[in-house]
Scaffold this motif. Structure first.
Motif, PDB file in Angstrom:
ATOM      1  N   MET A 141       0.854  -1.192   0.000  1.00  0.00           N
ATOM      2  CA  MET A 141       0.000   0.000   0.000  1.00  0.00           C
ATOM      3  C   MET A 141       0.894   1.248   0.000  1.00  0.00           C
ATOM      4  O   MET A 141       1.752   1.392   0.857  1.00  0.00           O
ATOM      5  CB  MET A 141      -0.917   0.003   1.224  1.00  0.00           C
ATOM      6  CG  MET A 141      -1.928   1.131   1.226  1.00  0.00           C
ATOM      7  SD  MET A 141      -2.995   1.070   2.695  1.00  0.00           S
ATOM      8  CE  MET A 141      -3.900  -0.439   2.394  1.00  0.00           C
ATOM      9  N   SER A 142       0.672   2.129  -0.973  1.00  0.00           N
ATOM     10  CA  SER A 142       1.519   3.301  -1.097  1.00  0.00           C
ATOM     11  C   SER A 142       1.231   4.317   0.002  1.00  0.00           C
ATOM     12  O   SER A 142       0.154   4.324   0.613  1.00  0.00           O
ATOM     13  CB  SER A 142       1.309   3.956  -2.465  1.00  0.00           C
ATOM     14  OG  SER A 142       0.008   4.511  -2.538  1.00  0.00           O
ATOM     15  N   GLN A 143       2.199   5.178   0.241  1.00  0.00           N
ATOM     16  CA  GLN A 143       2.048   6.231   1.260  1.00  0.00           C
ATOM     17  C   GLN A 143       0.932   7.183   0.878  1.00  0.00           C
ATOM     18  O   GLN A 143       0.181   7.644   1.736  1.00  0.00           O
ATOM     19  CB  GLN A 143       3.373   6.978   1.417  1.00  0.00           C
ATOM     20  CG  GLN A 143       3.338   7.995   2.543  1.00  0.00           C
ATOM     21  CD  GLN A 143       4.691   8.655   2.749  1.00  0.00           C
ATOM     22  OE1 GLN A 143       5.631   8.401   2.010  1.00  0.00           O
ATOM     23  NE2 GLN A 143       4.780   9.494   3.755  1.00  0.00           N
ATOM     24  N   ARG A 144       0.814   7.469  -0.433  1.00  0.00           N
ATOM     25  CA  ARG A 144      -0.253   8.363  -0.890  1.00  0.00           C
ATOM     26  C   ARG A 144      -1.628   7.781  -0.580  1.00  0.00           C
ATOM     27  O   ARG A 144      -2.538   8.508  -0.164  1.00  0.00           O
ATOM     28  CB  ARG A 144      -0.101   8.603  -2.392  1.00  0.00           C
ATOM     29  CG  ARG A 144      -1.175   9.523  -2.960  1.00  0.00           C
ATOM     30  CD  ARG A 144      -0.995   9.709  -4.442  1.00  0.00           C
ATOM     31  NE  ARG A 144       0.246  10.424  -4.725  1.00  0.00           N
ATOM     32  CZ  ARG A 144       0.652  10.729  -5.955  1.00  0.00           C
ATOM     33  NH1 ARG A 144      -0.082  10.362  -7.005  1.00  0.00           N
ATOM     34  NH2 ARG A 144       1.784  11.374  -6.144  1.00  0.00           N
ATOM     35  N   HIS A 145      -1.761   6.503  -0.784  1.00  0.00           N
ATOM     36  CA  HIS A 145      -3.048   5.846  -0.492  1.00  0.00           C
ATOM     37  C   HIS A 145      -3.366   5.909   1.003  1.00  0.00           C
ATOM     38  O   HIS A 145      -4.518   6.134   1.392  1.00  0.00           O
ATOM     39  CB  HIS A 145      -2.995   4.388  -0.955  1.00  0.00           C
ATOM     40  CG  HIS A 145      -4.281   3.650  -0.719  1.00  0.00           C
ATOM     41  ND1 HIS A 145      -5.411   3.841  -1.493  1.00  0.00           N
ATOM     42  CD2 HIS A 145      -4.614   2.721   0.227  1.00  0.00           C
ATOM     43  CE1 HIS A 145      -6.382   3.073  -1.043  1.00  0.00           C
ATOM     44  NE2 HIS A 145      -5.932   2.369  -0.003  1.00  0.00           N
ATOM     45  N   GLN A 146      -2.358   5.706   1.835  1.00  0.00           N
ATOM     46  CA  GLN A 146      -2.564   5.763   3.282  1.00  0.00           C
ATOM     47  C   GLN A 146      -2.974   7.164   3.727  1.00  0.00           C
ATOM     48  O   GLN A 146      -3.871   7.335   4.559  1.00  0.00           O
ATOM     49  CB  GLN A 146      -1.282   5.342   4.001  1.00  0.00           C
ATOM     50  CG  GLN A 146      -0.957   3.860   3.875  1.00  0.00           C
ATOM     51  CD  GLN A 146       0.321   3.482   4.596  1.00  0.00           C
ATOM     52  OE1 GLN A 146       1.163   4.336   4.867  1.00  0.00           O
ATOM     53  NE2 GLN A 146       0.472   2.197   4.892  1.00  0.00           N
ATOM     54  N   VAL A 147      -2.314   8.181   3.168  1.00  0.00           N
ATOM     55  CA  VAL A 147      -2.664   9.571   3.514  1.00  0.00           C
ATOM     56  C   VAL A 147      -4.082   9.886   3.072  1.00  0.00           C
ATOM     57  O   VAL A 147      -4.872  10.502   3.802  1.00  0.00           O
ATOM     58  CB  VAL A 147      -1.655  10.548   2.860  1.00  0.00           C
ATOM     59  CG1 VAL A 147      -2.136  11.991   3.018  1.00  0.00           C
ATOM     60  CG2 VAL A 147      -0.278  10.381   3.470  1.00  0.00           C
ATOM     61  N   SER A 148      -4.423   9.420   1.859  1.00  0.00           N
ATOM     62  CA  SER A 148      -5.773   9.651   1.330  1.00  0.00           C
ATOM     63  C   SER A 148      -6.824   8.976   2.212  1.00  0.00           C
ATOM     64  O   SER A 148      -7.882   9.548   2.511  1.00  0.00           O
ATOM     65  CB  SER A 148      -5.867   9.123  -0.093  1.00  0.00           C
ATOM     66  OG  SER A 148      -7.189   9.235  -0.582  1.00  0.00           O
ATOM     67  N   LYS A 149      -6.532   7.769   2.639  1.00  0.00           N
ATOM     68  CA  LYS A 149      -7.455   7.027   3.511  1.00  0.00           C
ATOM     69  C   LYS A 149      -7.615   7.730   4.854  1.00  0.00           C
ATOM     70  O   LYS A 149      -8.732   7.818   5.393  1.00  0.00           O
ATOM     71  CB  LYS A 149      -6.934   5.610   3.716  1.00  0.00           C
ATOM     72  CG  LYS A 149      -7.865   4.710   4.519  1.00  0.00           C
ATOM     73  CD  LYS A 149      -7.298   3.304   4.610  1.00  0.00           C
ATOM     74  CE  LYS A 149      -8.224   2.388   5.403  1.00  0.00           C
ATOM     75  NZ  LYS A 149      -7.676   1.010   5.512  1.00  0.00           N
ATOM     76  N   ALA A 150      -6.511   8.230   5.403  1.00  0.00           N
ATOM     77  CA  ALA A 150      -6.560   8.926   6.691  1.00  0.00           C
ATOM     78  C   ALA A 150      -7.387  10.204   6.589  1.00  0.00           C
ATOM     79  O   ALA A 150      -8.172  10.530   7.478  1.00  0.00           O
ATOM     80  CB  ALA A 150      -5.141   9.244   7.151  1.00  0.00           C
ATOM     81  N   ILE A 151      -7.216  10.932   5.465  1.00  0.00           N
ATOM     82  CA  ILE A 151      -7.976  12.173   5.266  1.00  0.00           C
ATOM     83  C   ILE A 151      -9.463  11.882   5.139  1.00  0.00           C
ATOM     84  O   ILE A 151     -10.306  12.558   5.727  1.00  0.00           O
ATOM     85  CB  ILE A 151      -7.456  12.921   4.018  1.00  0.00           C
ATOM     86  CG1 ILE A 151      -6.036  13.450   4.277  1.00  0.00           C
ATOM     87  CG2 ILE A 151      -8.393  14.069   3.655  1.00  0.00           C
ATOM     88  CD1 ILE A 151      -5.389  14.073   3.053  1.00  0.00           C
ATOM     89  N   ARG A 152      -9.806  10.815   4.361  1.00  0.00           N
ATOM     90  CA  ARG A 152     -11.218  10.449   4.196  1.00  0.00           C
ATOM     91  C   ARG A 152     -11.837  10.042   5.524  1.00  0.00           C
ATOM     92  O   ARG A 152     -12.969  10.416   5.846  1.00  0.00           O
ATOM     93  CB  ARG A 152     -11.343   9.314   3.172  1.00  0.00           C
ATOM     94  CG  ARG A 152     -11.057   9.727   1.744  1.00  0.00           C
ATOM     95  CD  ARG A 152     -11.624   8.712   0.747  1.00  0.00           C
ATOM     96  NE  ARG A 152     -11.155   7.361   1.020  1.00  0.00           N
ATOM     97  CZ  ARG A 152     -10.045   6.838   0.501  1.00  0.00           C
ATOM     98  NH1 ARG A 152      -9.285   7.574  -0.307  1.00  0.00           N
ATOM     99  NH2 ARG A 152      -9.688   5.601   0.782  1.00  0.00           N
TER     100      ARG A 152
END
Length: 203
Positions: free
Chosen positions: A1-12
């Motif tokens: 899982m990419s860092q961008r995906h993790q950040v996006s998930k955290a923001i959502r």
């Protein structure tokens, strides 16, 4: 899982929780309160026959006439003092709160035992002092006194209004709140509600 995906998930997740806790839940509680507990949610306000708000069952009021049951004393005079003209220092503790004076404090002893103190005031009125009629509550806005604190005032009120003491005893019993859920706290009498009921049987 990419860092961008993790950040996006955290923001959502943050946005969803923010909408739930900052908007949906408060709105649900507001609507529920107004629909199911409208009286309590709006301050437990009492109005007179003209529809004018005359008080709340949650906040005590001072009564000075011999025709009424007296409330317990208040260090803030139930927050009715004029902030611009507070020579007596009633609002030193703010609009609510106890005096925080120690039992040995001369100011407290004078307020209770002095010539113009609570005990002498009660005795002059023919009332046997009880703790709740002498000491203030923690908030200084308590609307309740004990049933005993109400009963010791019966003779004074019966004489002032020309009613039978038995009537007043019945009135006190009818306006005594029991323990919460039958086990928490002590029975109390809401002085404001009691005096309103008193006016209905005698002026």
């Amino acid at each position: 899982m990419s860092q961008r995906h993790q950040v996006s998930k955290a923001i959502r997740s943050t946005l969803v929780l923010w909408v739930l806790t900052a908007f949906i839940y408060p709105l649900f509680m507001l609507i529920s309160g107004q629909v199911v507990f409208s009286y309590q949610a709006n301050g437990s306000l009492i109005t007179n026959s003209q529809g004018v708000i005359i008080g709340s069952t949650l906040i005590g009021q001072p009564f000075a006439s011999d025709k009424y049951f007296w409330s317990r004393p208040s260090t803030t005079n139930y927050s009715t003092a004029d902030a611009k003209n507070d020579e007596a220092g009633i609002l030193k503790t703010g609009v609510s709160g106890a005096s925080n004076l120690a039992p040995s404090n001369p100011a407290l002893l004078e307020r209770i035992n002095g010539n113009e103190g609570e005990i002498n005031k009660l005795k002059k009125a023919g009332i046997q002092p009880t703790a709740d009629l002498v000491y203030t509550s923690g908030s200084s806005l308590d609307p309740h006194i004990t049933p005993e604190g109400a009963k010791v005032q019966i003779a004074r009120i019966a004489k002032a209004r020309g009613v039978e003491p038995k009537q007043l005893e019945t009135l006190i019993s009818q306006n005594t709140d029991g323990r919460f859920l039958g086990i928490f706290g002590e029975p109390g009498v809401n002085v404001f509600k009691l005096n309103l009921a008193l006016d209905k049987i005698s002026k």
